[in-house]
Design a protein around this motif. Structure first.
Motif, PDB file in Angstrom:
ATOM      1  N   PHE A   1       0.785  -1.138  -0.110  1.00  0.00           N
ATOM      2  CA  PHE A   1      -0.071  -0.018   0.116  1.00  0.00           C
ATOM      3  C   PHE A   1       0.927   1.233   0.199  1.00  0.00           C
TER       4      PHE A   1
ATOM      5  N   THR B   1       1.959   1.504  -3.382  1.00  0.00           N
ATOM      6  CA  THR B   1       1.022   1.585  -4.483  1.00  0.00           C
ATOM      7  C   THR B   1      -0.282   2.662  -4.298  1.00  0.00           C
TER       8      THR B   1
ATOM      9  N   VAL C   1      -2.619   0.979  -2.876  1.00  0.00           N
ATOM     10  CA  VAL C   1      -3.800  -0.179  -3.003  1.00  0.00           C
ATOM     11  C   VAL C   1      -3.808  -1.029  -2.027  1.00  0.00           C
TER      12      VAL C   1
ATOM     13  N   LYS D   1      -4.500  -4.857  -1.300  1.00  0.00           N
ATOM     14  CA  LYS D   1      -4.865  -6.044  -2.040  1.00  0.00           C
ATOM     15  C   LYS D   1      -3.796  -7.181  -1.477  1.00  0.00           C
TER      16      LYS D   1
ATOM     17  N   LEU E   1      -0.670  -5.665  -8.877  1.00  0.00           N
ATOM     18  CA  LEU E   1      -1.363  -5.160  -7.645  1.00  0.00           C
ATOM     19  C   LEU E   1      -1.483  -3.603  -7.889  1.00  0.00           C
ATOM     20  N   GLY E   2      -0.640  -2.979  -8.441  1.00  0.00           N
ATOM     21  CA  GLY E   2      -0.631  -1.580  -8.608  1.00  0.00           C
ATOM     22  C   GLY E   2       0.628  -0.925  -9.268  1.00  0.00           C
ATOM     23  N   ASN E   3       0.764   0.353  -8.979  1.00  0.00           N
ATOM     24  CA  ASN E   3       1.928   1.053  -9.948  1.00  0.00           C
ATOM     25  C   ASN E   3       2.517   2.163  -8.695  1.00  0.00           C
TER      26      ASN E   3
ATOM     27  N   THR F   1       3.633   5.105  -6.990  1.00  0.00           N
ATOM     28  CA  THR F   1       3.099   6.459  -6.745  1.00  0.00           C
ATOM     29  C   THR F   1       4.312   7.448  -6.871  1.00  0.00           C
TER      30      THR F   1
END
Length: 476
Positions: free
Chosen positions: A159, A162, A164, A166, A209-211, A213
Motif C-alpha cells: 500500500f 502503490t 492499493v 490487495k 497489484l498497482g503502480n 506512486t
C-alpha cells in the motif's frame, strides 16, 4: 519484453528485508539488506512496527539503485496480522508467527479444528489468523473495533508503494482464512469470525497489484508508474528460488526453519501436524515450520559468546567431536510442526563439568537439525533430492550435521537469498507472458553427503533427544 529488462524482488522477513535486482535471464545483478527489530516488550509478544519496516524498505530500495527497473514483486513472511484504521494507519504493532499470546484464547475460537484444517490446510493454532483475531477481539475489543482492514505486513508495504490494498494468494492461504479448495476467503470461517468486510481482495502471484506512486518514487528511488505485482509467501518463493520441482524437498533455515515439498493437489496430515498452502493459483506446497532455528543460535551467541561473533561460535562448536551427551530442547518460543504447542519451553539437559560453551553451541546446532528432521520425515516421502537455502548454508559444519541427521545428500543453491530471488522471478514472469509456468532454473554451488559413523552417532543422539522430550512433555 525488453532484452535488458530488470526485475526487483523484495523479501519482507521477520527481522529484515532484502531487495534483489535481476536481469532478463534471471541473473542477480545486486542486492541490499536492512534489519529491523522483533518487538518483545511483554511475555509471549513478538510483533513488528509496520512504519519501521517501511523505513527499512525505503533504505533498501534506495540502496538498490534500481531507477530503471521494470517491475517489482514481493516475498512476505507468513502469518503477520496488522490492524489498520480508516486513515490507513496501523492501530498497533503487527502480530507475527512467533507471538504466543493468542494461546490464552485458543479455546474461544468459534471454529471446529478438524473441519477448519481440512478446508484451509492450516491447523487451528496460535500462528494463524483465527487465533490472532479471537485474541484481539477478546483482549483488546476497543482496539479491534477501530479496524478498517485486516492485512499482512507485506500488504501494508504494498500500500505504501502503490496506494492499493490487495492481498496475494500465497500469504492469504497461510492465514488460515482461505479455502484451499476454492482459492477464496472461506465464507463460513470469515463469517464466524465476523471479519469478512475487513479482508482485501485476493490476487494471484503474478497479478498486477498497482503502480509506484510519485510519493513512493521519491522515497525509494524507483520510477513512478512502475508496475508492482502481488507476489507470494517467503516459503513458497524460497522453493521457487531454489529451482525446486515436485521431486524435491526444500529446507530453509533463517530466524525460523521450514521443510517444504511442491505438490499438485492439497496434501494434508491425518493428525494435522503439517500445513499446505498456495504458491500461486496453479501451484501448492506442503510442509511444516519450526519456530527456533537461527533464533536459537542467536540466543546461544548472546548468552554464551556475548563478546564474540557467530564465526567464533561455529569455530568452537567444530572443535568438539560432538555434544558429548548434552541435549537441548530448543523451544524458546514454543513450537509449530509437529507439536503445535506455543507453551513448550526450552531445556538444556546433561550438563557436566567437562562441557564447554562449544558443546552448548554444538547441542544447539544439533537441536535445530533434529527439529527439522521431525518435519522432514512427515513431508519428504517420494522426493529424491533435498535442497537447502538460508543462513544455514553459510556454515559447512551446520550443513554437515544436517546431512548426517537426515542421512541424506544435501544440495545448496548458489543464492542464499532464495525468497527474494523467487519474488524477482514472479516479477519476470509477470512482465513476460511468454515464459509460461512459474519456474526457475538455478546453479547449485555444492553438496554434502552423510558421513556413516557420524550419522549413526547422531541417529542415537536423536533418539535420546526425542526420549527427553517425551519424558518432559508426557501428554504429547
Amino acid at each position: 519484453m525488453k532484452n535488458n529488462m530488470n526485475a526487483i524482488g523484495l523479501d519482507l522477513g521477520t527481522t529484515g528485508c532484502k531487495a534483489v535486482l535481476i536481469d532478463a535471464e534471471g541473473n542477480p545483478l545486486r542486492s541490499t539488506y536492512r534489519s529491523y527489530p522483533l518487538i518483545k516488550t511483554e511475555p509471549g509478544e513478538a510483533t513488528q512496527n509496520a512504519e519501521v519496516i517501511w523505513k527499512a524498505v525505503q533504505e533498501a530500495l534506495l540502496d538498490l539503485k534500481a531507477v530503471n527497473a521494470d517491475g517489482l514483486s514481493f516475498s512476505g513472511a507468513m502469518h503477520s496480522l496488522l490492524l489498520v484504521d480508516g486513515q490507513n494507519k496501523p492501530l498497533a504493532p503487527a502480530l507475527t508467527w512467533a507471538d504466543t499470546r493468542p494461546l490464552d484464547t485458543l479455546a474461544d475460537i468459534p471454529l471446529e479444528a478438524r473441519a477448519t484444517y481440512l478446508k484451509t490446510g492450516a491447523p487451528l493454532k496460535t500462528p494463524y489468523h483465527p487465533a490472532k483475531i479471537t485474541y484481539l477481539q477478546k483482549k483488546q475489543p476497543a482496539l479491534f473495533a477501530q479496524a478498517h482492514q485486516l492485512v499482512s505486513i507485506k500488504d501494508y508495504i504494498a500500500f505504501q508503494l502503490t496506494g492499493v490494498w490487495k492481498a496475494d494468494i500465497g500469504l492469504a492461504s497461510s492465514s488460515g482464512l482461505l479455502n484451499l479448495h476454492t482459492g477464496h476467503w472461506d465464507e463460513d470461517i470469515v463469517k464466524a469470525l465476523q471479519v469478512k468486510s475487513l479482508l482485501p481482495e485476493v490476487l494471484d502471484a503474478t497479478d498486477l497489484l498497482g503502480n509506484i506512486t510519485p510519493d513512493a518514487a521519491t522515497h525509494t528511488g524507483l520510477k513512478a508508474g512502475m508496475p508492482v505485482f502481488a507476489g507470494s509467501s517467503d516459503g513458497g518463493l524460497a522453493n521457487l528460488g531454489t529451482g525446486a520441482g515436485v521431486q524435491d524437498t526444500v529446507i530453509t533455515v533463517g530466524t525460523s526453519g521450514a521443510v517444504r515439498s511442491m505438490v499438485t493437489s492439497p496434501q494434508l496430515d491425518a493428525r494435522g501436524r503439517t500445513w499446505c498452502y498456495f504458491l500461486s493459483r496453479n501451484q501448492m506446497f506442503a510442509g511444516g515450520a519450526i519456530n527456533n532455528a537461527g533464533l536459537l543460535i542467536d540466543w546461544v551467541r548472546r548468552m554464551c559468546f556475548p563478546a564474540d561473533t557467530f564465526e567464533v561460535l561455529f569455530k568452537e562448536a567444530a572443535e568438539v567431536p560432538d555434544s558429548e551427551g548434552l541435549l537441548l530442547l530448543p523451544y524458546l518460543t514454543g513450537e509449530r510442526s509437529p507439536h503445535w504447542k506455543s507453551d513448550l519451553t526450552a531445556t538444556l539437559h546433561g550438563l557436566a563439568l567437562q562441557h564447554t560453551r562449544g558443546h552448548i553451541a554444538r547441542a544447539a546446532l544439533e537441536a535445530v537439525c533434529f527439529s527439522l528432521a521431525e518435519v522432514h520425515d512427515l513431508v519428504s516421502a517420494g522426493t529424491t533430492r533435498v535442497l537447502v537455502t538460508g543462513n544455514i548454508t553459510r556454515s559447512p559444519l551446520w550443513m554437515q550435521v544436517l546431512s548426517n541427521v537426515l542421512n541424506r545428500d544435501l544440495v545448496v543453491a548458489s543464492s542464499v537469498d532464495a525468497s527474494a530471488l523467487g519474488a524477482a522471478m514472479v516479477t519476470r514472469h509477470a512482465l513476460d507472458n511468454r515464459l509460461g509456468e512459474l519456474t526457475y532454473k538455478v546453479q547449485y554451488a555444492l553438496g554434502f553427503a552423510p558421513q556413516p559413523e557420524e550419522a549413526a552417532l547422531l541417529r542415537a543422539t536423536r533418539e535420546h533427544w526425542r526420549g527427553l522430550f517425551t519424558s518432559i512433555w508426557k501428554e504429547l
